[in-house]
Scaffold this active site. Structure first.
Site, PDB file in Angstrom:
ATOM      1  N   LYS A   1      -6.253  55.896 -27.362  1.00  0.00           N
ATOM      2  CA  LYS A   1      -5.510  54.492 -27.264  1.00  0.00           C
ATOM      3  C   LYS A   1      -6.038  53.336 -28.176  1.00  0.00           C
ATOM      4  O   LYS A   1      -5.223  52.750 -28.776  1.00  0.00           O
ATOM      5  CB  LYS A   1      -5.165  54.076 -25.934  1.00  0.00           C
ATOM      6  CG  LYS A   1      -4.546  52.903 -25.536  1.00  0.00           C
ATOM      7  CD  LYS A   1      -3.228  53.238 -25.761  1.00  0.00           C
ATOM      8  CE  LYS A   1      -2.179  52.174 -25.523  1.00  0.00           C
ATOM      9  NZ  LYS A   1      -0.859  52.423 -26.050  1.00  0.00           N
TER      10      LYS A   1
ATOM     11  N   ARG B   1      -8.233  56.463 -23.352  1.00  0.00           N
ATOM     12  CA  ARG B   1      -9.210  56.014 -24.279  1.00  0.00           C
ATOM     13  C   ARG B   1      -9.829  57.329 -25.235  1.00  0.00           C
ATOM     14  O   ARG B   1     -10.262  57.031 -26.348  1.00  0.00           O
ATOM     15  CB  ARG B   1     -10.380  55.131 -23.867  1.00  0.00           C
ATOM     16  CG  ARG B   1      -9.810  54.031 -23.141  1.00  0.00           C
ATOM     17  CD  ARG B   1     -11.069  53.237 -22.766  1.00  0.00           C
ATOM     18  NE  ARG B   1     -11.791  52.607 -23.744  1.00  0.00           N
ATOM     19  CZ  ARG B   1     -11.547  51.592 -24.388  1.00  0.00           C
ATOM     20  NH1 ARG B   1     -10.678  50.684 -23.849  1.00  0.00           N
ATOM     21  NH2 ARG B   1     -12.292  50.969 -25.441  1.00  0.00           N
TER      22      ARG B   1
ATOM     23  N   GLU C   1       8.684  53.261 -36.829  1.00  0.00           N
ATOM     24  CA  GLU C   1       8.426  53.415 -35.573  1.00  0.00           C
ATOM     25  C   GLU C   1       8.931  54.661 -34.864  1.00  0.00           C
ATOM     26  O   GLU C   1       8.038  55.453 -34.044  1.00  0.00           O
ATOM     27  CB  GLU C   1       8.429  52.167 -34.828  1.00  0.00           C
ATOM     28  CG  GLU C   1       8.165  52.134 -33.178  1.00  0.00           C
ATOM     29  CD  GLU C   1       6.509  52.472 -33.221  1.00  0.00           C
ATOM     30  OE1 GLU C   1       5.862  52.499 -34.097  1.00  0.00           O
ATOM     31  OE2 GLU C   1       6.279  52.382 -31.870  1.00  0.00           O
TER      32      GLU C   1
ATOM     33  N   LYS D   1       6.368  58.079 -33.365  1.00  0.00           N
ATOM     34  CA  LYS D   1       6.729  58.436 -31.966  1.00  0.00           C
ATOM     35  C   LYS D   1       6.962  59.653 -31.978  1.00  0.00           C
ATOM     36  O   LYS D   1       6.124  60.545 -31.260  1.00  0.00           O
ATOM     37  CB  LYS D   1       7.767  57.662 -31.137  1.00  0.00           C
ATOM     38  CG  LYS D   1       7.643  56.228 -30.958  1.00  0.00           C
ATOM     39  CD  LYS D   1       6.422  55.825 -29.913  1.00  0.00           C
ATOM     40  CE  LYS D   1       5.319  55.459 -30.887  1.00  0.00           C
ATOM     41  NZ  LYS D   1       4.363  54.429 -30.646  1.00  0.00           N
TER      42      LYS D   1
ATOM     43  N   ASN E   1     -19.925  54.346 -26.179  1.00  0.00           N
ATOM     44  CA  ASN E   1     -18.742  54.361 -27.142  1.00  0.00           C
ATOM     45  C   ASN E   1     -19.058  53.400 -28.343  1.00  0.00           C
ATOM     46  O   ASN E   1     -19.591  52.268 -28.359  1.00  0.00           O
ATOM     47  CB  ASN E   1     -17.696  53.374 -26.436  1.00  0.00           C
ATOM     48  CG  ASN E   1     -16.487  53.120 -27.230  1.00  0.00           C
ATOM     49  OD1 ASN E   1     -16.351  53.660 -28.235  1.00  0.00           O
ATOM     50  ND2 ASN E   1     -15.637  51.885 -26.992  1.00  0.00           N
ATOM     51  N   GLY E   2     -18.726  54.070 -29.632  1.00  0.00           N
ATOM     52  CA  GLY E   2     -18.985  53.522 -31.033  1.00  0.00           C
ATOM     53  C   GLY E   2     -19.642  54.627 -31.654  1.00  0.00           C
ATOM     54  O   GLY E   2     -19.637  55.816 -31.351  1.00  0.00           O
TER      55      GLY E   2
ATOM     56  N   GLU F   1       3.568  61.631 -32.951  1.00  0.00           N
ATOM     57  CA  GLU F   1       2.500  61.556 -32.029  1.00  0.00           C
ATOM     58  C   GLU F   1       2.807  62.373 -30.988  1.00  0.00           C
ATOM     59  O   GLU F   1       1.565  63.098 -30.598  1.00  0.00           O
ATOM     60  CB  GLU F   1       2.504  59.988 -31.447  1.00  0.00           C
ATOM     61  CG  GLU F   1       1.784  59.169 -32.445  1.00  0.00           C
ATOM     62  CD  GLU F   1       1.733  57.793 -31.748  1.00  0.00           C
ATOM     63  OE1 GLU F   1       3.002  57.212 -31.487  1.00  0.00           O
ATOM     64  OE2 GLU F   1       0.579  57.009 -31.662  1.00  0.00           O
TER      65      GLU F   1
ATOM     66  N   HIS G   1      15.278  59.245 -53.839  1.00  0.00           N
ATOM     67  CA  HIS G   1      14.132  59.174 -54.845  1.00  0.00           C
ATOM     68  C   HIS G   1      13.327  60.279 -54.611  1.00  0.00           C
ATOM     69  O   HIS G   1      12.094  60.177 -54.930  1.00  0.00           O
ATOM     70  CB  HIS G   1      13.334  57.651 -54.728  1.00  0.00           C
ATOM     71  CG  HIS G   1      14.417  56.807 -55.546  1.00  0.00           C
ATOM     72  ND1 HIS G   1      14.943  56.607 -56.738  1.00  0.00           N
ATOM     73  CD2 HIS G   1      15.090  55.607 -54.582  1.00  0.00           C
ATOM     74  CE1 HIS G   1      15.703  55.916 -56.762  1.00  0.00           C
ATOM     75  NE2 HIS G   1      15.800  55.068 -55.750  1.00  0.00           N
TER      76      HIS G   1
ATOM     77  N   CYS H   1     -13.379  56.238 -26.534  1.00  0.00           N
ATOM     78  CA  CYS H   1     -14.179  56.372 -25.302  1.00  0.00           C
ATOM     79  C   CYS H   1     -14.039  55.365 -24.276  1.00  0.00           C
ATOM     80  O   CYS H   1     -14.135  54.408 -24.551  1.00  0.00           O
ATOM     81  CB  CYS H   1     -15.685  56.657 -25.791  1.00  0.00           C
ATOM     82  SG  CYS H   1     -16.085  57.717 -27.042  1.00  0.00           S
TER      83      CYS H   1
ATOM     84  N   TRP I   1     -13.939  60.596 -26.842  1.00  0.00           N
ATOM     85  CA  TRP I   1     -13.151  60.913 -28.120  1.00  0.00           C
ATOM     86  C   TRP I   1     -14.259  61.110 -29.223  1.00  0.00           C
ATOM     87  O   TRP I   1     -14.915  60.257 -29.847  1.00  0.00           O
ATOM     88  CB  TRP I   1     -12.171  59.685 -28.390  1.00  0.00           C
ATOM     89  CG  TRP I   1     -11.419  60.170 -29.626  1.00  0.00           C
ATOM     90  CD1 TRP I   1     -10.102  60.451 -29.580  1.00  0.00           C
ATOM     91  CD2 TRP I   1     -11.691  59.766 -31.056  1.00  0.00           C
ATOM     92  NE1 TRP I   1      -9.386  60.626 -30.743  1.00  0.00           N
ATOM     93  CE2 TRP I   1     -10.185  60.187 -31.513  1.00  0.00           C
ATOM     94  CE3 TRP I   1     -12.521  59.265 -31.866  1.00  0.00           C
ATOM     95  CZ2 TRP I   1     -10.101  59.985 -33.018  1.00  0.00           C
ATOM     96  CZ3 TRP I   1     -12.308  59.370 -33.272  1.00  0.00           C
ATOM     97  CH2 TRP I   1     -11.065  59.285 -33.736  1.00  0.00           C
TER      98      TRP I   1
HETATM   99  C1  F6R Z   1       0.805  54.518 -31.881  1.00  0.00           C
HETATM  100  C2  F6R Z   1      -0.169  53.898 -31.696  1.00  0.00           C
HETATM  101  C3  F6R Z   1      -1.104  53.302 -32.920  1.00  0.00           C
HETATM  102  C4  F6R Z   1      -1.717  52.004 -32.723  1.00  0.00           C
HETATM  103  C5  F6R Z   1      -2.717  51.532 -33.777  1.00  0.00           C
HETATM  104  C6  F6R Z   1      -3.296  50.274 -33.520  1.00  0.00           C
HETATM  105  O1  F6R Z   1       1.764  54.676 -30.844  1.00  0.00           O
HETATM  106  O2  F6R Z   1      -0.458  53.650 -30.504  1.00  0.00           O
HETATM  107  O3  F6R Z   1      -0.619  53.656 -34.061  1.00  0.00           O
HETATM  108  O4  F6R Z   1      -0.381  51.038 -32.908  1.00  0.00           O
HETATM  109  O5  F6R Z   1      -3.905  52.451 -33.464  1.00  0.00           O
HETATM  110  O6  F6R Z   1      -3.642  49.859 -32.274  1.00  0.00           O
HETATM  111  P1  F6R Z   1      -3.638  48.544 -31.996  1.00  0.00           P
HETATM  112  O7  F6R Z   1      -2.376  47.829 -31.878  1.00  0.00           O
HETATM  113  O8  F6R Z   1      -4.478  48.536 -30.654  1.00  0.00           O
HETATM  114  O9  F6R Z   1      -4.753  47.798 -33.030  1.00  0.00           O
END
Ligand code: F6R
Length: 608
Positions: A603, A27, A481, A485, A101-102, A488, A504, A2, A75
């Site tokens: 985010k 966000r 990673e 990507k 937010n929260g 996501e 396995h 949010c 969000w």
């Molecule tokens: C992936 C991504 C998430 C964050 C995760 C932790 O692209 O952005 O997996 O890495 O939510 O977020 P932070 O680093 O802000 O604690």
């Protein structure tokens, strides 16, 4: 999670709020709304399910003239995304508006109590109770009423509250969710993060948990919840509004991938001295570091994958046990932690609730806690004895890219610095490492150049049913990673696997429709990785390999190859991930996905 923005001052509030919401949209983006007290003294509220663009369209780009207002991009946690559940929320009198937010954890009890007391609540949200609690507490002073209402709330909040009858005043409050005050000339702002307001002012105050900020144009007072004034310093945001713009790229993600060479340079600035690594941020805790006998790393998502590199190096270089645990699990089975444990909390945003809670637990048990984060003033820094910043600049795309590579680089430097202090890293090894780190930004640039054909390659793989990513040792975090990507942003299933584990179980997934993506850069485990690649090939899977320039063998084995320059093994994760980021980006574009704001994500994840 949010985004919140508030404004009071001489500008037209509507455009300031909409501009702020667009910048905060990463966000959360399932609904958005604004509230204004108009020049004629009316409270105007417009809110819509969908993105900020839907709200802007509903407003016809002409919000009513007003010098004060607040806005929100959501969000969803409590209540599905809808016009009704979108923020701002109002009280029964229609004079008080709130954005939040929260999560208000006790909102069901509060709701029942408010309804029994004659209030009518219109939405399914937890937030709406706040508007009604402020209504009950209001005796002519908004800040007093907000402080009284806060006493009833359990959970986490960043709140901004506005009252129609106090048309120059905004009141904000924070507890376990970020909120900053923007200090302008004759104008004041509140925002979830600096991106929303940096175009107007770079002077900000990072509120602490329990703070209540009382704003009028150009003036602010901060108190605790009891009303006692507290002193908070004004900080200066070190980056410009342009840093958070797309700058000619089709998407923020693509821009941020291309920013990686510069981000790596920035992450290393001031930290490489001659032939050694030196993180000054650790100086205040040197004595404590000297006594550590184990390292625990905690993080989520991308940051967790980066932390795997850090844990491997702490263990290898210091010769003490080191491991990484997903923060949301850490608390349920915490390892033995005492004053000899170094806990490294890795979080790009510094706001991730799971990571913060795990860091707090570690701190309570006496560990020395170091935060590795991109966000100065973030909550994780308050749970830590020292903070090492990524210095990567703002990352707007929801999918992390430049913060991953700078996390890895920063963790390599952190492990090297502590190993140096322990006298466990030979001068020769450190010299070699520093030289390789210095080469890294140019090599990242070259990696992007070498990835020229990736758009075409991605187009050939975009119809896959799913993907299997494999890697070993330092290639493993890159594989994890890379798979994340793809998941996501393209919404295709992808597994990231330790290559040795393929046989396995997951090998049964491979066929002509499920390609294998192999991180096969030069390393001590190269030959073993090639065997795993061959196992996939033998199951008809197309193979996309990430390999080191000059590797003549791989060309004969893989269907397609992305080349990266040669580097030290611990730094290979950084270069190997770059073509995988680009691959995911172009697959998602080909599939017509919303790259910067993929569905269901936000985010920063400020709920557990
Ligand atoms: C992936 C991504 C998430 C964050 C995760 C932790 O692209 O952005 O997996 O890495 O939510 O977020 P932070 O680093 O802000 O604690």
């Amino acid at each position: 999670m949010c985004g919140i923005v508030g404004y009071t001052g001489p500008r037209e509030a509507g455009p300031v709020l909409l501009d702020g919401l667009r910048r905060l949209e990463y966000r959360g983006y399932d609904s958005a709304g604004i509230a204004l007290v108009t020049e004629s003294g009316e409270l105007f509220v417009e809110k819509r399910a969908g993105k900020v663009a839907v709200l802007t369209e509903a407003l016809g780009d002409k919000p009513p003239r007003a010098g004060i207002g607040l806005g929100h991009t959501r969000w969803a946690t409590h209540g599905r995304p809808s016009d009704l559940n979108a923020h701002p929320h109002t009280d029964c009198t229609g004079r008080i508006t709130v954005v939040h937010n929260g999560i208000v954890e006790n909102f069901r009890e509060l709701r029942d109590e408010l309804v029994a007391g004659g209030h009518t609540l219109k939405s399914e949200t937890d937030t709406e109770v706040v508007a009604h609690l402020v209504e009950d507490a209001y005796k002519g002073d908004l800040a007093d009423a907000v402080r009284a209402a806060l006493g009833r709330l359990e959970g986490a909040y960043a709140l901004v509250v506005m009252h129609r009858d106090e048309p120059e005043r905004l009141v904000g409050a924070r507890l376990n969710a970020p909120l900053i005050v923007g200090v302008g000339e004759g104008e004041s702002f509140l925002a979830s993060d600096a991106a929303a307001i940096v175009a107007y002012t770079k002077r900000v105050v990072f509120l602490d948990d329990g703070d209540v900020a009382d704003l009028t144009p150009g003036m602010f007072t901060i108190t605790d919840r009891a009303g006692t004034v507290v002193d908070r310093p004004i900080d200066i945001i070190p980056w410009s509004a342009e840093a958070a713009e797309k700058g000619g790229y089709a998407h923020f993600m693509l821009k941020e991938i291309h920013e990686q060479p510069d981000a790596l340079t920035a992450a290393m600035t001031g930290r490489l001295r001659g032939e050694s690594v030196c993180l000054e941020e650790l100086d205040p805790i040197r004595e404590r570091l000297a006594g550590i006998d184990r390292v625990e790393m905690i993080a989520c998502g991308t940051a967790y994958y980066a932390s795997l590199v850090g844990a491997a190096l702490f263990q290898e270089w210091l010769g003490i046990p080191a491991r990484s645990t997903v923060a949301s699990e850490f608390r349920y089975s915490p390892p033995p932690i005492d004053s000899r444990t170094l806990v490294v909390a890795v979080s790009q945003s510094g706001e991730t609730a799971d990571t913060i809670a795990a860091a707090r637990l570690a701190g309570d048990r006496g560990a020395v806690v170091v935060a590795v984060t991109n966000t100065v003033g973030s909550a994780i820094t308050r749970e830590s004895h020292a903070s090492v910043f990524l210095q990567a600049g703002p990352e707007v795309a929801v999918a992390a890219t430049k913060t991953f590579v700078t996390q890895v680089a920063t963790l390599v430097m952190l492990a090297a610095d502590v190993a140096h202090q322990f006298k466990r890293l030979s001068a020769e090894k450190e010299r070699e490492l520093v030289a390789a780190l210095r080469r890294l930004p140019k090599q990242a640039e070259r990696t992007i150049e070498l990835a020229g054909p990736i758009e075409e390659i991605a187009a050939r793989y975009a119809d896959a049913a799913g993907f299997m990513y494999i890697g070993r040792s330092f290639g493993y975090p890159a594989a994890l990673e890379g798979a994340l990507k793809i998941k996501e942003i393209s919404y295709l299933h992808a597994e990231g696997y330790a290559a040795g584990e393929l046989k396995h179980g997951p090998i049964s997934l491979l066929d002509a429709d499920v390609p294998l993506v192999a991180v096969a850069t030069r390393s001590a485990v190269y030959d073993k990785l090639i065997s795993n690649l061959m196992e996939g090939k033998a199951r008809d899977a197309r193979v996309l390999a990430v390999a080191t320039e000059g590797d003549t063998q791989i060309e004969r084995l893989a269907t397609d190859v992305c080349w990266v320059p040669d580097t030290l093994e611990p730094l290979s994760t950084i270069l190997a991930v770059i073509p995988l980021q680009l691959f995911a980006y172009y697959v998602a574009v080909k599939r017509g996905r919303d790259v910067d704001q993929p569905r269901n994500l936000a985010k920063s994840v400020t709920v557990e």
